[in-house]
Scaffold this motif. Structure first.
Motif, mmCIF file in Angstrom:
data_model
loop_
_atom_site.group_PDB
_atom_site.id
_atom_site.type_symbol
_atom_site.label_atom_id
_atom_site.label_comp_id
_atom_site.label_asym_id
_atom_site.label_seq_id
_atom_site.Cartn_x
_atom_site.Cartn_y
_atom_site.Cartn_z
ATOM 1 N N UNK A 111 0.853 -1.175 0.000
ATOM 2 C CA UNK A 111 0.000 0.000 0.000
ATOM 3 C C UNK A 111 0.896 1.234 0.000
ATOM 4 N N UNK A 112 0.685 2.121 -0.931
ATOM 5 C CA UNK A 112 1.446 3.352 -1.024
ATOM 6 C C UNK A 112 0.775 4.428 -0.186
ATOM 7 N N UNK B 257 -11.282 12.942 -9.651
ATOM 8 C CA UNK B 257 -11.708 11.559 -9.473
ATOM 9 C C UNK B 257 -10.597 10.625 -9.934
ATOM 10 N N UNK B 258 -10.295 9.614 -9.108
ATOM 11 C CA UNK B 258 -9.259 8.630 -9.430
ATOM 12 C C UNK B 258 -9.882 7.284 -9.779
ATOM 13 N N UNK B 259 -10.781 6.801 -8.902
ATOM 14 C CA UNK B 259 -11.300 5.444 -9.067
ATOM 15 C C UNK B 259 -12.470 5.206 -8.126
ATOM 16 N N UNK C 22 -9.538 -0.341 -1.253
ATOM 17 C CA UNK C 22 -9.335 -1.251 -2.382
ATOM 18 C C UNK C 22 -9.907 -0.624 -3.647
ATOM 19 N N UNK C 23 -9.121 -0.640 -4.718
ATOM 20 C CA UNK C 23 -9.617 -0.293 -6.053
ATOM 21 C C UNK C 23 -9.322 -1.487 -6.951
ATOM 22 N N UNK C 24 -9.780 -1.431 -8.191
ATOM 23 C CA UNK C 24 -9.482 -2.525 -9.123
ATOM 24 C C UNK C 24 -7.993 -2.593 -9.446
ATOM 25 N N UNK C 25 -7.287 -1.468 -9.298
ATOM 26 C CA UNK C 25 -5.875 -1.399 -9.679
ATOM 27 C C UNK C 25 -4.911 -1.591 -8.519
#
Length: 137
Positions: free
Chosen positions: A1-2, A31-33, A100-103
């Motif tokens: 995790x960054x 917006x990022x994700x 959590x994101x898809x990436x």
């Protein structure tokens, strides 16, 4: 995790287009994700509250990059009741949380509900926008 202290995860009224603070967020953030975090979402009345837990559910929302965190976060903190004039203990805490994101797994600021939830209604599915559109709120 960054660790990215310029990221913000929102899951409630800050996603509603006609909300003035959501408009402020849109103006000053990118917006990022879509994202989610393990937890439970509660109906507080006029807004939701998220509690991070391992109940098996998720809270769904959006991740934004904040243009100027030192300027934007204090405005959002006031909206979320985190000013020194608000009652203690404060209703929300702003915490860095693993979203959590898809990436990727991202470290994001998140407003977490801090008061008792034993008498609050759980928002099934953990998605406030879906809940609002499906209910007569």
């Amino acid at each position: 995790m960054t660790d990215k202290p310029n990221l913000l995860f929102v899951y409630g009224t800050l996603l509603i287009k006609h909300n003035e603070f959501a408009a402020y967020l849109q103006k000053h953030c990118t917006f990022i994700s879509k994202g989610r975090i393990a937890g439970t979402l509660y109906d507080i009345g006029e807004y939701p509250g998220a509690v991070i837990d391992n109940s098996g559910g998720y809270v769904y929302g959006s991740v934004y990059s904040i243009d100027k965190p030192d300027e934007i976060l204090p405005v959002l903190d006031d909206y979320e009741g985190l000013s020194p004039n608000d009652p203690q203990p404060q209703e929300y805490l702003r915490l860095l949380s693993p979203i959590e994101t898809d990436e990727a797994l991202l470290s994001c600021w998140m407003y977490v509900y801090n008061w008792p939830v034993d008498r609050l209604k759980i928002i099934d599915g953990g998605n406030y926008l879906t809940y609002k559109s499906d209910s007569s709120l």
